[in-house]
Scaffold this motif. Structure first.
Motif: not given
Length: 124
Positions: A19, A16-17, A84-85, A82, A67-69
């Motif tokens: 933020r 899942d993600s 993700n994964s 953010q 995976r992260f931003t």
């Protein structure tokens, strides 16, 4: 004095993600380089990501690259992460931190201001 407030944590499943947001109490947030750290039970606090004042320079720990931003909206005095994964090993309390000094700070001792943290739990 700069107050940082994190939000966006929660309980999710692997893959899942989420933020995370970090909002500063000052309009001069653009003057601060900002980082995200995390601390899992029994572990030391570690750098996850960092973003420069303008957002032009970013850093990611190897464990989250791809995976992260990290991003920031200085008009809103907010930095985002953010994620993700997500993996179970991402489970930790995530902290936002800010430093007025120039350059990337990789150690928690290099940051002056800290948020209270937000829990991220990833179930398998």
């Amino acid at each position: 004095q700069v107050q940082l407030v994190e939000s966006g944590g929660g309980l999710v499943q692997a893959g899942d993600s989420l933020r995370l947001s970090c909002t500063a109490s000052v309009r001069t947030f653009i003057l601060f380089n900002t980082g995200w750290f995390r601390q899992a039970p029994g572990n030391e606090r570690e750098i996850v990501s960092h973003i420069s004042r303008s957002g032009g320079t970013t850093y990611y720990a190897d464990s989250v690259k791809g995976r992260f931003t990290i991003s920031r909206d200085n008009a809103k005095n907010t930095v985002y992460l953010q994620m993700n994964s997500l993996k179970p090993e991402d489970t930790a309390v995530y902290y936002c931190a800010a430093r007025p000094e120039y350059g990337v700070g990789l150690r928690d001792g290099e940051y002056t201001f800290w948020g209270q943290g937000t829990q991220v739990t990833v179930s398998s």
